[in-house]
Write a protein that holds these residues in place. Structure first.
Motif, PDB file in Angstrom:
ATOM      1  N   ASP A 554      13.030  87.550  95.853  1.00 33.49           N
ATOM      2  CA  ASP A 554      12.590  88.625  96.757  1.00 33.49           C
ATOM      3  C   ASP A 554      11.106  88.490  97.097  1.00 33.49           C
ATOM      4  O   ASP A 554      10.672  88.891  98.169  1.00 33.49           O
ATOM      5  CB  ASP A 554      12.920  90.010  96.185  1.00 33.49           C
ATOM      6  N   GLU A 555      10.334  87.888  96.202  1.00 33.84           N
ATOM      7  CA  GLU A 555       8.925  87.630  96.533  1.00 33.84           C
ATOM      8  C   GLU A 555       8.837  86.580  97.641  1.00 33.84           C
ATOM      9  O   GLU A 555       8.025  86.699  98.560  1.00 33.84           O
ATOM     10  CB  GLU A 555       8.176  87.087  95.307  1.00 33.84           C
ATOM     11  N   GLN A 556       9.697  85.569  97.521  1.00 31.05           N
ATOM     12  CA  GLN A 556       9.703  84.529  98.551  1.00 31.05           C
ATOM     13  C   GLN A 556      10.026  85.141  99.905  1.00 31.05           C
ATOM     14  O   GLN A 556       9.355  84.878 100.905  1.00 31.05           O
ATOM     15  CB  GLN A 556      10.761  83.463  98.242  1.00 31.05           C
ATOM     16  N   ARG A 557      11.041  85.997  99.900  1.00 26.71           N
ATOM     17  CA  ARG A 557      11.488  86.593 101.157  1.00 26.71           C
ATOM     18  C   ARG A 557      10.390  87.497 101.741  1.00 26.71           C
ATOM     19  O   ARG A 557      10.099  87.428 102.919  1.00 26.71           O
ATOM     20  CB  ARG A 557      12.783  87.398 100.927  1.00 26.71           C
ATOM     21  N   ALA A 558       9.772  88.295 100.856  1.00 26.57           N
ATOM     22  CA  ALA A 558       8.727  89.196 101.332  1.00 26.57           C
ATOM     23  C   ALA A 558       7.579  88.408 101.960  1.00 26.57           C
ATOM     24  O   ALA A 558       7.065  88.765 103.021  1.00 26.57           O
ATOM     25  CB  ALA A 558       8.206  90.040 100.172  1.00 26.57           C
ATOM     26  N   LEU A 559       7.205  87.308 101.303  1.00 21.68           N
ATOM     27  CA  LEU A 559       6.100  86.508 101.820  1.00 21.68           C
ATOM     28  C   LEU A 559       6.442  85.933 103.189  1.00 21.68           C
ATOM     29  O   LEU A 559       5.646  85.980 104.129  1.00 21.68           O
ATOM     30  CB  LEU A 559       5.766  85.383 100.830  1.00 21.68           C
ATOM     31  N   LEU A 560       7.652  85.427 103.298  1.00 20.57           N
ATOM     32  CA  LEU A 560       8.071  84.852 104.572  1.00 20.57           C
ATOM     33  C   LEU A 560       8.070  85.919 105.679  1.00 20.57           C
ATOM     34  O   LEU A 560       7.580  85.692 106.787  1.00 20.57           O
ATOM     35  CB  LEU A 560       9.465  84.232 104.430  1.00 20.57           C
ATOM     36  N   ASP A 561       8.604  87.092 105.340  1.00 19.27           N
ATOM     37  CA  ASP A 561       8.637  88.180 106.337  1.00 19.27           C
ATOM     38  C   ASP A 561       7.231  88.590 106.742  1.00 19.27           C
ATOM     39  O   ASP A 561       6.930  88.765 107.919  1.00 19.27           O
ATOM     40  CB  ASP A 561       9.360  89.411 105.768  1.00 19.27           C
ATOM     41  N   ASP A 562       6.368  88.739 105.732  1.00 15.38           N
ATOM     42  CA  ASP A 562       4.993  89.144 106.018  1.00 15.38           C
ATOM     43  C   ASP A 562       4.288  88.126 106.911  1.00 15.38           C
ATOM     44  O   ASP A 562       3.531  88.476 107.803  1.00 15.38           O
ATOM     45  CB  ASP A 562       4.187  89.297 104.720  1.00 15.38           C
ATOM     46  N   LEU A 563       4.560  86.874 106.628  1.00 18.26           N
ATOM     47  CA  LEU A 563       3.902  85.835 107.414  1.00 18.26           C
ATOM     48  C   LEU A 563       4.349  85.908 108.872  1.00 18.26           C
ATOM     49  O   LEU A 563       3.558  85.734 109.790  1.00 18.26           O
ATOM     50  CB  LEU A 563       4.204  84.452 106.827  1.00 18.26           C
ATOM     51  N   GLN A 564       5.634  86.178 109.039  1.00 14.87           N
ATOM     52  CA  GLN A 564       6.165  86.145 110.403  1.00 14.87           C
ATOM     53  C   GLN A 564       5.637  87.268 111.290  1.00 14.87           C
ATOM     54  O   GLN A 564       5.690  87.151 112.508  1.00 14.87           O
ATOM     55  CB  GLN A 564       7.697  86.162 110.368  1.00 14.87           C
ATOM     56  N   VAL A 565       5.120  88.337 110.677  1.00 13.69           N
ATOM     57  CA  VAL A 565       4.566  89.386 111.521  1.00 13.69           C
ATOM     58  C   VAL A 565       3.060  89.223 111.732  1.00 13.69           C
ATOM     59  O   VAL A 565       2.427  90.048 112.363  1.00 13.69           O
ATOM     60  CB  VAL A 565       4.877  90.803 110.976  1.00 13.69           C
ATOM     61  N   CYS A 566       2.512  88.149 111.185  1.00 14.58           N
ATOM     62  CA  CYS A 566       1.079  87.925 111.391  1.00 14.58           C
ATOM     63  C   CYS A 566       0.805  87.525 112.838  1.00 14.58           C
ATOM     64  O   CYS A 566       1.661  86.995 113.524  1.00 14.58           O
ATOM     65  CB  CYS A 566       0.570  86.815 110.471  1.00 14.58           C
ATOM     66  N   ARG A 567      -0.434  87.776 113.242  1.00 19.42           N
ATOM     67  CA  ARG A 567      -0.816  87.394 114.595  1.00 19.42           C
ATOM     68  C   ARG A 567      -0.975  85.885 114.714  1.00 19.42           C
ATOM     69  O   ARG A 567      -0.660  85.306 115.735  1.00 19.42           O
ATOM     70  CB  ARG A 567      -2.156  88.043 114.965  1.00 19.42           C
ATOM     71  N   SER A 568      -1.518  85.255 113.686  1.00 14.40           N
ATOM     72  CA  SER A 568      -1.672  83.797 113.700  1.00 14.40           C
ATOM     73  C   SER A 568      -1.013  83.215 112.464  1.00 14.40           C
ATOM     74  O   SER A 568      -1.685  82.809 111.532  1.00 14.40           O
ATOM     75  CB  SER A 568      -3.142  83.404 113.720  1.00 14.40           C
ATOM     76  N   PRO A 569       0.316  83.193 112.468  1.00 15.74           N
ATOM     77  CA  PRO A 569       1.016  82.798 111.243  1.00 15.74           C
ATOM     78  C   PRO A 569       0.915  81.320 110.916  1.00 15.74           C
ATOM     79  O   PRO A 569       1.229  80.918 109.801  1.00 15.74           O
ATOM     80  CB  PRO A 569       2.470  83.174 111.545  1.00 15.74           C
ATOM     81  N   ARG A 570       0.452  80.505 111.869  1.00 14.30           N
ATOM     82  CA  ARG A 570       0.548  79.068 111.626  1.00 14.30           C
ATOM     83  C   ARG A 570      -0.622  78.461 110.849  1.00 14.30           C
ATOM     84  O   ARG A 570      -0.559  77.315 110.438  1.00 14.30           O
ATOM     85  CB  ARG A 570       0.696  78.320 112.948  1.00 14.30           C
ATOM     86  N   THR A 571      -1.698  79.246 110.715  1.00 18.45           N
ATOM     87  CA  THR A 571      -2.833  78.700 109.966  1.00 18.45           C
ATOM     88  C   THR A 571      -3.345  79.736 108.979  1.00 18.45           C
ATOM     89  O   THR A 571      -3.161  80.934 109.171  1.00 18.45           O
ATOM     90  CB  THR A 571      -4.026  78.355 110.901  1.00 18.45           C
ATOM     91  N   CYS A 572      -4.004  79.263 107.939  1.00 18.99           N
ATOM     92  CA  CYS A 572      -4.663  80.175 107.019  1.00 18.99           C
ATOM     93  C   CYS A 572      -5.987  80.575 107.665  1.00 18.99           C
ATOM     94  O   CYS A 572      -6.398  79.962 108.646  1.00 18.99           O
ATOM     95  CB  CYS A 572      -4.870  79.507 105.663  1.00 18.99           C
ATOM     96  N   PRO A 573      -6.663  81.588 107.134  1.00 17.93           N
ATOM     97  CA  PRO A 573      -7.913  82.021 107.780  1.00 17.93           C
ATOM     98  C   PRO A 573      -8.961  80.919 107.850  1.00 17.93           C
ATOM     99  O   PRO A 573      -9.904  81.001 108.613  1.00 17.93           O
ATOM    100  CB  PRO A 573      -8.409  83.178 106.902  1.00 17.93           C
TER     101      PRO A 573
END
Ligand code: ADP
Ligand code: MG
Length: 597
Positions: A554-573
């Motif tokens: 469930d942590e894996q899933r949460a992380l993936l979901d959270d990433l997908q709603v980011c404005r710039s999901p493809r790179t780290c800051p």
């Protein structure tokens, strides 16, 4: 200068053709400009003089970032009273007497310019006594004009006071950076000399605060600890190499300890701190592929060689040198650093004979260790797999990825996900960094200038920082407060963390504080918003889940979901990719199902 010289300039501009010899006062101010650029240059010249005089103790007192006062007291040889007026004259030096001497310089000074230059742009006074004399001497110089030589009681050694630097050169004053920057320059300068001269006791006080103190017992690692903190000092690897009459010693950081800039790469040639791009390149190359792009090691390397092998007289402030044989220096530094790294590198996990194709063979080749190229088991080491290049359809960083379905986690470091167009490998650390970063920014927007919520620690954490870092942190305390940190100054270089941002609850507070200052860029004055974003990015990096942690489904899933709603999901800051896409097309080619093999 100012008023009385203005007519001369005016006249020059108007007549154009006329050339005249400058009044000696103006000439000295111009020359002084080369040597005395800022308060730290005064400190440098005075400290060098003290070292040249064989001082065992050097006490430096600075007020108002050196604008008001710079005082250097030493217990060196002193200056004989009758020579004192000469010492403050231009081109007066006791260190060289002929052109021939310039080839064998063993002192830090030799140009005979410093005191004269300082005396022309500040109120300078010297008090000094030599061993053989019962009485000391005192002399003042103001705006280039020498006062009366006066007898005084004084200990053996020399005390130089420089007050109101640039009081008569307003143009210079204007070019000084903020007090913080100038103070930091002084800190880092004294730091360098303390490292180069571990047998000398240095003490630096800025505005009544002890900024730096070394014991003078000759232990360089102890100096390192005083400067960079015990942690860093303990981690540094020792370098030692001897080659004919070239001796290389010092410390370099292990691959895990890096900075985002080259500022902590210090070279000393015959104990003189110098900047040398070619030696820096040699050092960085020696780390080869072990460092991540944009990361640099820390290093203090001391190269000692006969004075004839190097020309130190190529730069007014002597910050650069010219070697007789540059390529020999380059090779020697590279070899010494590689050897030190190899000696301290943990046993490689994979043999070169293993099934994995090992790339990056450059490390350890080219000298005695040509055997096999070890793959260093470290996050910064490159992946042994060839990168999935040939992807003509690489999307732009801004485009959102398609909806992904979680498949699982590999190597406790990557999430595997499936999309309509193939497979996605997601770096869990980079992804989490991105998620935290955007959340914090969003929260920041939401609270509209009010501080972010903080979480009080059960037990406050103490953090000790070296002087420069402590200053950097102090400057940022208000900003940190607005981000939800509650940090207090506890003593010199010591801080107490009482709360951390609620969003980052659970992260280790000490580490957070350290990363905040570790690479604080000193000379820029970027927009406040930029500083903020950078600080946020840095704490998020620290707080983000590390590679090596197994995540529950469930942590894996949460992380993936959270990433997908980011404005710039493809790179780290920090701009590194969070995900790699292996397209169906690519997979088919790789498996030889389609196109040529
Ligand atoms: P340089 O260091 O290039 O010789 P300076 O202008 O810095 O020129 O100093 C001039 C001279 O004054 C030196 O050569 C030295 O003889 C003397 N001097 C300056 N500072 C000190 C000091 N702290 N202790 C002893 N002698 C000093
Ligand atoms: Mg000098």
């Amino acid at each position: 200068m100012g008023r009385q010289n203005r007519p001369i300039l005016f006249w020059l501009y108007n007549t154009g053709m006329s050339i005249r010899i400058l009044a000696s006062e103006v000439a000295s101010q111009i020359a002084a400009g080369e040597v005395v650029e800022r308060p730290a240059s005064v400190v440098k010249e005075l400290v060098e003089n003290a070292l040249d005089a064989g001082a065992q103790r050097i006490n430096i007192t600075v007020e108002e970032a050196g604008r008001r006062l710079i005082e250097v007291a030493d217990d060196g040889s002193g200056i004989p009273a009758k020579e004192l007026p000469l010492a403050v004259e231009r081109h007066a030096t006791s260190k060289v007497s002929s052109a021939e001497d310039l080839i064998h310089i063993t002192t830090l000074g030799f140009r005979g310019e410093a005191l004269a230059s300082i005396g022309s742009v500040a109120r300078l006074s010297l008090t000094t006594r030599v061993q053989d004399s019962a009485e000391g001497a005192h002399l003042r110089v103001e705006g280039g004009r020498m006062g009366e030589l006066q007898p005084v009681g004084a200990p053996v050694g020399t005390l130089v006071r420089v007050e109101e630097l640039f009081y008569n050169v307003p143009a210079r004053l204007k070019f000084l950076k903020s007090d913080t920057t100038e103070r930091r320059q002084i800190d880092s300068l004294v730091t360098r000399y303390a490292l180069a001269f571990p047998r000398v006791r240095f003490q630096l006080r800025q505005d009544g605060r002890l900024s730096l103190q070394t014991s003078g017992d000759g232990d360089r690692r102890a100096v390192l600890a005083a400067l960079y903190g015990v942690d860093t000092a303990r981690q540094m690897l020792e370098v030692l190499a001897e080659d004919d009459n070239l001796h290389i010693g010092g410390f370099i950081s292990p691959v895990a300890l890096t900075r985002s800039n080259r500022r902590e790469i210090l070279f000393f040639i015959n104990r003189r701190p110098v900047q040398d791009p070619s030696l820096t390149a040699a050092l960085v190359q020696a780390y080869h592929t072990m460092l991540m792009v944009g990361r640099y090691p820390l290093a203090m390397l001391f190269l000692d060689m006969p004075p004839e092998a190097v020309d130190v007289n190529v730069h007014p402030t002597k910050a650069e040198v010219r070697f007789r044989d540059t390529s020999r220096m380059f090779a020697a530094v590279q070899r010494a650093v590689r050897r030190a790294l190899l000696a301290h590198t943990p046993v490689p996990e994979w043999k070169a004979t293993s099934a994995f194709p090992v790339t990056g063979e450059g490390f350890g080749s080219g000298d005695e260790t040509t055997r096999s190229a070890p793959t260093i088991p470290h996050p910064a080491a490159p992946s042994p797999y060839p990168p999935p290049t040939m992807q003509p359809s690489q999307p732009l960083p801004g485009t959102p990825p398609p909806i992904l379905r979680l498949v699982g986690q590999v190597a406790s470091a990557y999430l595997v996900a499936e999309g309509p167009d193939g497979l996605y490998l997601i770096d869990q650390h980079a992804a989490h960094e991105r998620v935290l970063f955007e959340r914090m920014l969003a929260q920041r927007e939401a609270v509209q200038g009010k501080p972010l919520p903080g979480q009080t620690l059960l037990e406050p954490a103490t953090v000790e920082l070296p002087p420069a870092a402590a200053r950097a942190l102090e400057d940022q305390l208000p900003l940190l407060g607005s981000l939800g940190f509650q940090v207090e100054v506890f003593g010199p270089g010591t801080f107490l963390v009482r709360a951390i941002p609620a969003l980052l609850a659970g992260m280790d507070a000490t580490g957070a504080l350290r990363v905040l200052v570790e690479d604080f860029e000193e000379d820029e004055t970027p927009l406040q918003a930029e500083v903020e974003a950078r600080l946020i990015a840095r704490v998020c990096k620290r707080a983000a889940v590390k590679a090596g942690r197994t995540l529950a489904p469930d942590e894996q899933r949460a992380l993936l979901d959270d990433l997908q709603v980011c404005r710039s999901p493809r790179t780290c800051p920090h701009g590194r990719p969070t995900m790699i896409h292996l397209s169906v097309d690519l997979l088919e080619r790789q498996f030889g199902r389609r196109g040529a093999r």
